[in-house]
Each structure stands twice: as C-alpha cells, then as structure tokens.
Design a protein around this motif. Structure first.
Motif, PDB file in Angstrom:
ATOM      1  N   GLU A 182     -10.455   3.014   6.787  1.00 30.82           N
ATOM      2  CA  GLU A 182     -11.209   3.543   5.634  1.00 30.82           C
ATOM      3  C   GLU A 182     -12.296   4.676   5.967  1.00 30.82           C
ATOM      4  O   GLU A 182     -12.418   5.772   5.296  1.00 30.82           O
ATOM      5  CB  GLU A 182     -12.103   2.401   5.083  1.00 30.82           C
ATOM      6  CG  GLU A 182     -12.721   2.818   3.674  1.00 30.82           C
ATOM      7  CD  GLU A 182     -14.210   3.421   3.782  1.00 30.82           C
ATOM      8  OE1 GLU A 182     -14.529   4.287   2.999  1.00 30.82           O
ATOM      9  OE2 GLU A 182     -14.757   3.062   4.918  1.00 30.82           O
ATOM     10  N   LYS A 213      -9.659  -4.384  -2.239  1.00 30.75           N
ATOM     11  CA  LYS A 213      -8.280  -3.618  -2.399  1.00 30.75           C
ATOM     12  C   LYS A 213      -8.424  -2.733  -3.448  1.00 30.75           C
ATOM     13  O   LYS A 213      -7.729  -1.749  -3.183  1.00 30.75           O
ATOM     14  CB  LYS A 213      -7.508  -4.880  -2.789  1.00 30.75           C
ATOM     15  CG  LYS A 213      -7.015  -6.119  -1.760  1.00 30.75           C
ATOM     16  CD  LYS A 213      -6.450  -7.118  -2.426  1.00 30.75           C
ATOM     17  CE  LYS A 213      -6.115  -8.327  -1.323  1.00 30.75           C
ATOM     18  NZ  LYS A 213      -5.350  -9.341  -1.889  1.00 30.75           N
ATOM     19  N   ALA A 259      -9.732   0.527  -2.301  1.00 33.06           N
ATOM     20  CA  ALA A 259      -9.060   1.384  -1.218  1.00 33.06           C
ATOM     21  C   ALA A 259      -8.001   2.081  -1.998  1.00 33.06           C
ATOM     22  O   ALA A 259      -7.479   3.180  -1.630  1.00 33.06           O
ATOM     23  CB  ALA A 259      -8.324   0.328  -0.283  1.00 33.06           C
ATOM     24  N   LEU A 260      -7.354   1.412  -3.212  1.00 31.78           N
ATOM     25  CA  LEU A 260      -6.254   2.043  -3.824  1.00 31.78           C
ATOM     26  C   LEU A 260      -6.751   3.472  -4.321  1.00 31.78           C
ATOM     27  O   LEU A 260      -6.188   4.503  -4.474  1.00 31.78           O
ATOM     28  CB  LEU A 260      -5.584   1.342  -4.609  1.00 31.78           C
ATOM     29  CG  LEU A 260      -4.550   0.035  -4.127  1.00 31.78           C
ATOM     30  CD1 LEU A 260      -4.451  -0.853  -5.134  1.00 31.78           C
ATOM     31  CD2 LEU A 260      -3.582   0.796  -3.582  1.00 31.78           C
ATOM     32  N   TRP A 299      -5.766  -0.011   2.871  1.00 30.07           N
ATOM     33  CA  TRP A 299      -5.641  -0.966   1.749  1.00 30.07           C
ATOM     34  C   TRP A 299      -4.576  -2.184   2.306  1.00 30.07           C
ATOM     35  O   TRP A 299      -4.724  -3.416   1.974  1.00 30.07           O
ATOM     36  CB  TRP A 299      -4.894  -0.133   0.844  1.00 30.07           C
ATOM     37  CG  TRP A 299      -4.168  -0.995  -0.220  1.00 30.07           C
ATOM     38  CD1 TRP A 299      -4.818  -1.902  -1.370  1.00 30.07           C
ATOM     39  CD2 TRP A 299      -2.941  -1.170  -0.600  1.00 30.07           C
ATOM     40  NE1 TRP A 299      -3.943  -2.451  -2.233  1.00 30.07           N
ATOM     41  CE2 TRP A 299      -2.688  -2.059  -1.457  1.00 30.07           C
ATOM     42  CE3 TRP A 299      -1.730  -0.705   0.299  1.00 30.07           C
ATOM     43  CZ2 TRP A 299      -1.506  -2.433  -2.032  1.00 30.07           C
ATOM     44  CZ3 TRP A 299      -0.413  -1.052  -0.218  1.00 30.07           C
ATOM     45  CH2 TRP A 299      -0.316  -1.981  -1.432  1.00 30.07           C
ATOM     46  N   GLN A 301      -4.213  -6.188   1.978  1.00 32.51           N
ATOM     47  CA  GLN A 301      -3.281  -6.645   0.804  1.00 32.51           C
ATOM     48  C   GLN A 301      -2.087  -7.523   1.514  1.00 32.51           C
ATOM     49  O   GLN A 301      -1.979  -8.647   0.870  1.00 32.51           O
ATOM     50  CB  GLN A 301      -2.713  -5.404   0.270  1.00 32.51           C
ATOM     51  CG  GLN A 301      -1.548  -5.746  -0.649  1.00 32.51           C
ATOM     52  CD  GLN A 301      -2.126  -6.432  -1.898  1.00 32.51           C
ATOM     53  OE1 GLN A 301      -3.263  -6.120  -2.704  1.00 32.51           O
ATOM     54  NE2 GLN A 301      -1.169  -7.436  -2.606  1.00 32.51           N
TER      55      GLN A 301
END
Length: 595
Positions: A35, A94, A97-98, A274, A278
């Motif tokens: 990230e 999650k 991150a998307l 992500w 995930q």
C-alpha cells in the motif's frame, strides 16, 4: 481459527511463527508495504505531474498538493470510526484498497499535455515549444517562444523579474515589465476532472485503509503481550521499504515510458496489497471482524456513502484551486474569509476543538489530569509546526530538486527529481534501529531526553536541514544548480529529526490523555497533522516561481526564491524549537512523570 481473544498466549508455538511474532504479522506487514509502495510512488510523481503535464502554476500545484495530503490524514478519522462500529477492520481495508487502486489507475489517463500560452500586458499569445518532452525529467535543451504575428520570440526571464522576448538574432525585440508576463496552460476539462476524481478516490480509500490495517496488527497480540511494540516496529518498517522502492521505480518508469506507467505501477502495488487481504487463505480469520451484536449488515450502505463522498472531496479540491487570494490590506479577517472551504474547516475545527477539549478536561478531570492534558495540547501545537516544514518534501523540495539541483551521482549517472524523495526512506531504514539503541542506552543510564526535549530537538533539526541546504546553495555552479549531496544532507538531518518526534507522538497521546477521551485526542493528533499538511501547501506557495510550459524562465531567480524561503522557515523552526526546549522543564512538571 480462534478469535483474537482466544488466541494462544504469548510465547506459544502458534504465536511465534515469524521472527518470534504471530505468523499473521507477515501478511499484514506485506499488505502495508505494498500500500505504501503505491502511495509514495504516486506522491513522488504528483507535484511534477501537475506542473509539467497539466501546466498548473506553482501556486495552484502546491496548494492542491497540500489540500490532498491534508485530507489523506483527515479521512482516517471517519474510516476508523466506521470500522469500529460497523464494518470491522478487514472489510474496511479491502474496500479502501480497491478504491485507492482505482484512483491510481484513473491517474494514468492524463490526456494530451496542456498547451502553454502567455498573457502579456492583458493580451493572450500562443507559446510554441522546442525540444520538450512530457516526462518528469526535462531534456535540458527546452526552448519556448511567444508567437507575435509572424515572429517567434524566445522567452527569457531576467533577475529583476522582467521578461525579455528575443528575436532570432538574439536582440531584445520586446521587454515586459515585472508582473506583466503571465504564463498559463490550456488543458482538457475532462482530463482535469479525471485527475481530481482519481485524487478524490485515493483520499476516500485511504480513510478506510490506513487506520484499520494498524488496528488489525494490534489485534494479533493478547493484552499485556510485551512483543506488541516490537511488532509495530517491524510493521512500520514495511512503510519505509515500500516507499523506498516505489520512489525509485515509479519515477524511473514515468521517465522511460510515460506518466501513465509510473502511476500504473503504483496501482499494481495497490492491487497486490488488496489481494493479500482478499485471498488470505484463512490466515486472518477471526481478525478485523465486524463488531459483535449487529442485527443488520450496513456494509452496502457505507460503501454507497463512500461513493457519495468522492464528489464531496472533488468539490473541496475544485474550491481550493479556484480560491482567490485576499485583497491587499484586507488584514487577518480578510485572509480568513478568503480561505477556501477546506482551510476554513480545518482551522476552524482545530482552533475550536483544542480549547473545547481542555475545558472538558478542566471540568471533568482532576488537577493532575488537566495539567497532563495541557501538556499534550502544547506538544500537539508544536507537532503541527514540525510537520508543516517537514512535508515540504513532496512539494517545494521536489520542485527545487527538479530546477536547481544537479542530480548527477558521482558523475556516473543521474536520478530524477521524483526519486530524491527516497533519501528520507533509506535514512529512516538505516537510522531507526540505531536511534532505538541510542534511546534504550540513554534510558538505562537515566539520561534519555524527555518528550518535550525530543520535540524541541526535532523542530530545531528540521530548521537546520533547510539551513544546511541554503549553505550549500552558496556553492551553486554557473548553471545555478546545487550538488545533490546538499539535498541528501537535508534529508539526512530531517530523518534524524523525524525519529525524534514521530515514534513518540501517538504513545505520548495515550499516556497524557484522560482515559475516557483517548480516542478523541487521537483524532486531534491526526487533525493537527492534517492542518500541518494544508499549511505546508501554503508555505510552498510562497516559494512559487514563474514558469512557462512547466519550466522556470530564470534559474537564478528560482534559486534565490527558494533559498530566501528556506532561510526564513529554517531560522523560524530553530527559534521555535529553542522556545520548546525552554518550555521543556515546566512541561515536564505538567506531565507528572510521564516519559
């Protein structure tokens, strides 16, 4: 998988699978690393992208950059609250991150380079370019001409602020008085909107991601586990490793292939981040789950609200870019009224919030608790000053690196201006363990500096870094460029200063705050950093330099402007640091033994 509260006690085999820490720490460490890879890779390019591709003025660029980074520190307050009450940390990470990955991908679509033009004494003229390239690093052979009828007149900025327009034979065809030459760019409204949408999505996504990945790390350790601080130290090393590599690779790709490739690499890093959450293979089951006792899943409602927040943030950015400065002689009240909406909100919340919380502490706490809160608020105010100056790295210092720094490394190869930001990351990686050993050794001998002393040294240090660079500017060559090692020296001094203030800040808040409002004080701490980011943009605007097509018209004027601003803020920081050192003894009394 057991829930976090049911995890085996510290020291068991199941809990000591990764360098003596829970195995899940490796997954969260890598998630955070990727990230930060995306964020710092994007940040290394952003200021240059705004000035060179979109041809925004220095003032607009640094103002937008400051507003963006301010909201990056402000939105985690909301994201953390939503995770604690509804989503849980894992879903928040999650989703964040998307959103961030989508934002980085959107930045890849910048359209054609903006077309430069000039307004001379109220009349608009076309500007044509030669030997220019739409990349972070210029060719060094660029020429820009004003088209006046059938003539192409070379633009030459002068040291006194005037502009000369030169005929093909080198003679001055026209002189423009100081303030009479204004450069600008004609850019696509659609691609400018895409830019702001991308930044808005990154801002909102960061609010969901940033606070909650740290919360999940905290859940790995049972209450009282002595490995927790060491675990966070390992975790935060991921921040520096991610930023180190991305600040080298993203500018490299942007130069070699194009802006889209640099931002695309940042997006890929975010997708990796992500995917680690995930597709965790059940490794994080039981961690970061939604709070128990909820009768209704509000996830979709929150995601919809986040989507609505994107145009709200977009509006704040547009308001910031379109704000007009206060009229001369308007005074302080006029300055406040002329602030964009974001500035009013940040300053208003901070100025009202600090005394309000102190009043609450005076009313609800005892004398000792109130005094500890006063000490915390004083340190928060000084923390704001530190980050205001430290965060020139992504704005004015990046532009200084691009315009007035010889980026050659021992004459063997050169790096780009965006890559100079990696100096801070590499110095932190090298110095963090050494500083930790130093504090531990001094602590055993009973001579470790108090928190106020560390803060004071940090402030004086950030000022000393700027003064070091100003000293180096005296040795600039005939091309008005400073050796890269003076800039590296600034980042070395700033990194030492950062290690004096950053690791102890959050710990200080938890120790000095009233137990029932620790969360609120954490909010004030991050609000202070958000305000600092915004003010950093204002400070960088003071160092604005006249450009045409993203390039300065006179490098000597550029160098003189930067050194004048850096001298002022350097001595100011040293003086403010000195004031805090003088206040260290009374603050220590107010802290009542907190170290």
């Amino acid at each position: 998988m057991n829930s976090p509260s049911e995890q085996p006690m510290a020291g068991s085999a199941a809990e000591s699978g990764w360098f003596g820490h829970p195995r899940q720490l490796a997954r969260l460490f890598t998630t955070e690393m990727w990230e930060r890879f995306g964020y710092y890779g994007m940040r290394a390019l952003l200021t240059l992208y705004l000035t060179k591709h979109f041809l925004f003025s220095d003032s607009t660029t640094t103002g937008l950059y400051g507003g963006f980074t301010a909201l990056v520190y402000l939105t985690p307050l909301v994201g953390g609250l939503l995770a604690d009450r509804y989503l849980g940390s894992k879903k928040s990470v999650k989703f964040g991150a998307l959103m961030m990955a989508a934002g980085y991908f959107i930045l890849c679509f910048g359209g054609e380079t903006a077309k430069p033009h000039a307004v001379i004494e109220g009349q608009r003229y076309e500007v044509v370019e030669e030997n220019t390239i739409d990349r972070p690093t210029a060719t060094g052979q660029e020429k820009r001409f004003v088209v006046d009828g059938a003539q192409k007149l070379l633009i030459k900025g002068n040291e006194d602020g005037t502009v000369s327009l030169l005929a093909p034979d080198g003679s001055v065809a026209r002189s423009v008085a100081k303030g009479g030459f204004e450069s600008a760019g004609t850019r696509s409204a659609a691609f400018t909107l895409l830019l702001l949408v991308g930044l808005s999505m990154i801002t909102v996504g960061n609010g969901f991601f940033k606070p909650n990945i740290s919360t999940m790390v905290g859940e790995l350790y049972p209450k009282g586990d002595t490995r927790k601080d060491a675990g966070f130290t390992i975790f935060y090393m991921g921040i520096n490793l991610g930023s180190l590599f991305s600040q080298l690779l993203c500018p490299l790709l942007a130069d070699a292939v194009g802006w889209w490739a640099g931002f695309g690499l940042a997006a890929i890093g975010m997708v990796f981040s992500w995917s680690l959450i995930q597709f965790d293979g059940g490794r994080l089951a039981g961690y970061g789950e939604p709070p128990a006792g909820q009768t209704k899943d509000r996830s979709l409602f929150i995601y919809f609200g986040a989507a609505i927040a994107v145009p709200v943030v977009l509006f704040l950015f547009q308001n910031l870019m379109n704000a007009s400065p206060a009229a001369e002689g308007a005074g302080f009240a006029g300055y406040i009224m002329a602030l964009p909406l974001m500035g009013k909100l940040l300053f208003g919340t901070f100025i009202i919030g600090v005394p309000a919380i102190l009043f609450y502490a005076w009313k609800e706490g005892n004398k000792v608790e109130f005094q500890m809160m006063v000490a915390a608020m004083v340190l928060i105010v000084f923390n704001t000053v530190f980050w205001t100056l430290f965060e020139q790295a992504g704005s004015s210092l990046t532009l200084f690196a691009d315009r007035n720094t010889d980026l050659s490394i021992f004459g063997l190869f050169s790096i780009s201006a965006g890559q100079t930001q990696f100096f801070n990351a590499i110095f932190i990686v090298i110095l963090a363990p050494l500083m930790s050993i130093l504090w531990a050794t001094m602590g055993r001998r009973g001579i470790e500096p108090t928190i106020p002393v560390k803060f004071g040294v940090a402030l004086a240090g950030v000022g000393a870094g700027f003064l070091f660079l100003v000293w180096g500017a005296k040795f600039a060559g005939p091309d008005f460029k400073v050796s890269i090692w003076w800039l590296a020296g600034l980042y070395l001094i700033h990194s030492v200063a950062e290690l004096c203030i950053s690791p102890v800040g959050l710990s200080m808040i938890t120790k000095l705050s009233l137990a029932r409002i620790v969360g609120m004080m954490m909010g004030v701490w991050f609000l202070s950093i958000s305000v600092a980011q915004y003010v950093a943009g204002i400070v960088a605007q003071v160092a604005s330099v006249e450009t045409v097509g993203g390039q300065v018209t006179n490098l000597k004027v550029s160098l003189d402007t930067y050194t004048a601003v850096f001298t002022t803020i350097g001595w100011a920081a040293v003086a403010i640091g000195g004031v805090l050192l003088l206040l260290a003894a009374p603050l220590r009394k107010l802290m009542h033994g907190v170290k």
